[in-house]
Structure formats: structure tokens, C-alpha cells
Motif scaffolding. Sequence first.
Motif, mmCIF file in Angstrom:
data_model
loop_
_atom_site.group_PDB
_atom_site.id
_atom_site.type_symbol
_atom_site.label_atom_id
_atom_site.label_comp_id
_atom_site.label_asym_id
_atom_site.label_seq_id
_atom_site.Cartn_x
_atom_site.Cartn_y
_atom_site.Cartn_z
ATOM 1 N N ASP A 230 -16.306 -8.460 9.041
ATOM 2 C CA ASP A 230 -15.793 -8.191 10.325
ATOM 3 C C ASP A 230 -15.226 -6.108 9.975
ATOM 4 N N MET A 231 -13.846 -6.186 8.921
ATOM 5 C CA MET A 231 -13.191 -5.133 9.107
ATOM 6 C C MET A 231 -12.747 -4.932 7.766
ATOM 7 N N GLY A 232 -13.912 -4.983 7.054
ATOM 8 C CA GLY A 232 -13.475 -4.833 4.919
ATOM 9 C C GLY A 232 -12.759 -4.859 4.394
ATOM 10 N N ALA A 233 -12.486 -5.115 3.230
ATOM 11 C CA ALA A 233 -11.011 -5.339 2.189
ATOM 12 C C ALA A 233 -9.996 -5.026 2.263
ATOM 13 N N ALA A 234 -9.726 -3.025 2.459
ATOM 14 C CA ALA A 234 -9.115 -2.116 2.543
ATOM 15 C C ALA A 234 -8.540 -2.609 4.013
ATOM 16 N N ARG A 235 -8.928 -2.992 5.483
ATOM 17 C CA ARG A 235 -8.183 -2.810 6.198
ATOM 18 C C ARG A 235 -7.750 -4.374 6.909
ATOM 19 N N ALA A 236 -8.059 -5.613 6.139
ATOM 20 C CA ALA A 236 -7.866 -6.903 6.229
ATOM 21 C C ALA A 236 -7.000 -6.931 5.633
ATOM 22 N N GLY A 237 -6.857 -6.647 4.087
ATOM 23 C CA GLY A 237 -5.976 -6.513 3.982
ATOM 24 C C GLY A 237 -4.609 -6.076 4.208
ATOM 25 N N ALA A 238 -4.964 -4.978 4.662
ATOM 26 C CA ALA A 238 -3.421 -3.878 5.088
ATOM 27 C C ALA A 238 -2.848 -5.138 5.863
ATOM 28 N N LEU A 269 11.425 -1.853 0.560
ATOM 29 C CA LEU A 269 10.310 -0.527 -0.611
ATOM 30 C C LEU A 269 9.202 -1.720 -0.118
ATOM 31 N N PHE A 270 8.966 -2.876 -0.174
ATOM 32 C CA PHE A 270 7.816 -3.802 0.512
ATOM 33 C C PHE A 270 7.486 -3.658 2.122
ATOM 34 N N ALA A 271 8.343 -4.172 2.696
ATOM 35 C CA ALA A 271 8.488 -3.271 4.106
ATOM 36 C C ALA A 271 7.593 -2.079 4.498
ATOM 37 N N ALA A 272 8.161 -0.797 4.080
ATOM 38 C CA ALA A 272 8.334 0.543 3.657
ATOM 39 C C ALA A 272 6.919 0.987 3.995
ATOM 40 N N GLY A 273 5.936 0.054 2.524
ATOM 41 C CA GLY A 273 5.211 0.068 1.517
ATOM 42 C C GLY A 273 3.739 -0.614 2.486
ATOM 43 N N ALA A 274 4.405 -1.493 3.638
ATOM 44 C CA ALA A 274 3.519 -2.634 3.925
ATOM 45 C C ALA A 274 3.182 -2.004 5.632
ATOM 46 N N LEU A 275 4.307 -1.720 6.390
ATOM 47 C CA LEU A 275 4.006 -0.858 7.330
ATOM 48 C C LEU A 275 3.283 0.432 7.126
ATOM 49 N N ILE A 276 2.773 0.726 6.771
ATOM 50 C CA ILE A 276 2.035 1.871 6.129
ATOM 51 C C ILE A 276 1.210 2.250 6.231
ATOM 52 N N VAL A 277 0.990 1.169 5.358
ATOM 53 C CA VAL A 277 -0.883 0.514 4.780
ATOM 54 C C VAL A 277 -1.684 -0.021 6.567
ATOM 55 N N ILE A 278 -0.406 -0.886 6.863
ATOM 56 C CA ILE A 278 -0.933 -1.407 8.265
ATOM 57 C C ILE A 278 -1.192 0.139 9.362
ATOM 58 N N ARG A 279 -0.027 0.755 9.375
ATOM 59 C CA ARG A 279 -0.596 1.321 10.286
ATOM 60 C C ARG A 279 -2.416 2.661 9.982
ATOM 61 N N GLU A 280 -2.087 2.824 8.723
ATOM 62 C CA GLU A 280 -3.201 3.702 8.384
ATOM 63 C C GLU A 280 -4.521 3.082 8.052
ATOM 64 N N GLN A 281 -4.300 1.501 7.489
ATOM 65 C CA GLN A 281 -5.554 1.183 8.235
ATOM 66 C C GLN A 281 -6.307 0.865 9.486
ATOM 67 N N TRP A 282 -5.237 0.696 9.998
ATOM 68 C CA TRP A 282 -5.554 -0.019 11.291
ATOM 69 C C TRP A 282 -6.119 1.168 12.464
ATOM 70 N N THR A 283 -5.408 2.318 11.940
ATOM 71 C CA THR A 283 -6.229 3.630 12.566
ATOM 72 C C THR A 283 -7.035 4.562 13.164
ATOM 73 N N ARG A 284 -7.128 3.818 11.048
ATOM 74 C CA ARG A 284 -8.786 4.410 10.760
ATOM 75 C C ARG A 284 -10.466 4.285 11.391
ATOM 76 N N LYS A 285 -11.062 5.032 11.748
ATOM 77 C CA LYS A 285 -11.885 5.259 12.774
ATOM 78 C C LYS A 285 -13.446 4.677 11.632
ATOM 79 N N THR A 286 -13.361 4.993 9.867
ATOM 80 C CA THR A 286 -14.081 4.882 9.424
ATOM 81 C C THR A 286 -14.620 3.585 9.105
ATOM 82 N N PHE A 287 -13.564 2.573 9.033
ATOM 83 C CA PHE A 287 -14.488 0.801 8.757
ATOM 84 C C PHE A 287 -14.732 0.407 9.716
ATOM 85 N N PRO A 288 -16.318 -0.546 9.581
ATOM 86 C CA PRO A 288 -16.692 -1.240 10.459
ATOM 87 C C PRO A 288 -16.261 -2.158 11.768
ATOM 88 N N GLU A 289 -16.392 -2.150 12.750
ATOM 89 C CA GLU A 289 -15.259 -3.138 13.620
ATOM 90 C C GLU A 289 -16.121 -4.550 13.564
#
Length: 289
Positions: A230-238, A269-289
Motif C-alpha cells: 500500500d505504501m511502498g518499501a521506503a515509506r512503510a520502512g520509515a 543518533l538513531f532517534a534523530a535519523g529515524a525521525l527524519i526518515v519518518i517525517r520525510e517519507q510520510w509527507t512525500r506525495k510521490t508514494f502510492p496511497e
Amino acid sequence: MAIAGATILFGTATPLLKILVDGMAPLFLIALLALGSGTGVLSWRMMNGPRLPATLPRAGKRERYLLAGTVVVGGFVAPVTQCFALTITPAATAALLLNFEIVATVLLAFWVFHEPADKRIGFALILIFAGSILLGWNGESALGISLGALGIILSGFFWGIDNNCMAHITAYPPELIGLYKVIFGGSIAAVLVIVLGEPLPGADLIVLALLTGFFSFGFGLILFIVALRDMGAARAGAIYSAAPFIGCIASLFIFSDPLGSQFWLAVPLFAAGALIVIREQWTRKTFPE
């Protein structure tokens, strides 16, 4: 939401696996997890009706290769690597190191499957990679990293391959993919257990292993496959990147392993990286919904 359920189930699996590998041979554990997982997948199938969807596309050569990849890597290679590494790695440390799965999932999604990413995602992956190296660093090792940490990082890489393969399989229903993985991994592990003559664990550990397989690797696997599609590997992985932190918090409550300064320096380091990934991949509009 499917990804939320998968994240919670997989996250709580790490401390449970640590309890189990401390009480039985890793290969025996894989066989029991496969049996429990298979029961969970079949239960899902029964709850959602016996008939397969009539609109599935025809499986081509690419689909069959992807299925083979997820069955071999996700059904046997990744879980065996993780279980063996857990025998010599504290549970909280192992849970944090599993953040490397995010790095592998997103990079493979970007390089191999051409899913979009940007510079902020690259920076986030650098943070997670740096945290992995810091947490696993061992100056006395020839590789500069402890063997247990290396095993967990490798398992994260294998899970990343598995995630991307599953995300691009559309010709097979999720429960069928799950059953293929269970049958392949469980059969090999069971044969090796018999050949090597591994001792039978206690009844309480057997029950715990079956329940962990049923929920975390049965129901959890189906939910994750649904989310990947439903979300794509990158977005679901985020979103799934929260799982290691759930496992880490649970491990801190369950175990009393001594955690040095490396652990606490790696956490931000882990927390900052994970939060950036979540924010960026969740807000992208190019992933399938």
C-alpha cells in the motif's frame, strides 16, 4: 493501520527472541517460530475467507525471482543470522542495531527499485549508520566491530532485501508469501535440528516460541506485506523504524544488561535519523496511497 500493528508486533519480538535464544539452540528456535508463524498465517487466511482474490496479476519471471528472494532471504538467512547474533548481544543493543534495516531498506528501494529519496533522507541514513558503528565498535576486534553487532547489522541488511522484494510482489496474496517463507525456512531449520541432534528445550520456552511466531512473525508478517504494497518499501520502512525503539524500551524493562556510554551516545543518533526518515517519507506525495 497495518503498518502500526506490524511495527508493534515486530518491535516486541526482539526481547522475546533474546529470552528464547538464551534457552534453546537458534535453529530449534527458527523451526518453532516457523511453526507458530505458519499457524498465524493460516488463521489469517481463515478469518479473511478461503477464496483468493480474483484480480491478482499473472506472475511473470520478475515476480518469481522476487518471491524466491524473499523466501530464501526472509525465510531463512535473515532470521538465522539475527538469532545467532542475539546469543552474544544484549537485547537493548540488538534492538537499536536493527535500525540498520532502515538504511538497507531505503537505499535498496532508491538504488535498485528507483523509489524517490532526497538529501535529508541521505543525512538521516548517515546518522543511523554512524549510530550502528558507534554502538558496535570494539577496538579489540580485527574488524573494529564486535561479532554480535556485525551479525545484527548483517541481519538488518538481509531484512532490507526481504522488505524490498515483498514490496514489489503483486501476483501472490500476502498469506501465500508468508506460507512459502515459513515452509522454506522452517523445513531447513527442522532438518538441521535433527541432523545436529539439538536438545529439546523446556515446555515453557516451546510455548513462548510458538506464540511469538504466531503473533510477531505470522500476523505481523501479513500486516507488513499489506503495508509494503500500500505504501511502498521506503515509506512503510520509515514508519517501521519505530520497531527497534519499541524493542529497546521493552528490553530495558525486561533485562538488566549493563549498558555503557556507547549505547547512550548512539541512542540520539538513531532517534534523530529515524525521525527524519519518518517525517520525510510520510509527507512525500510521490508514494502510492
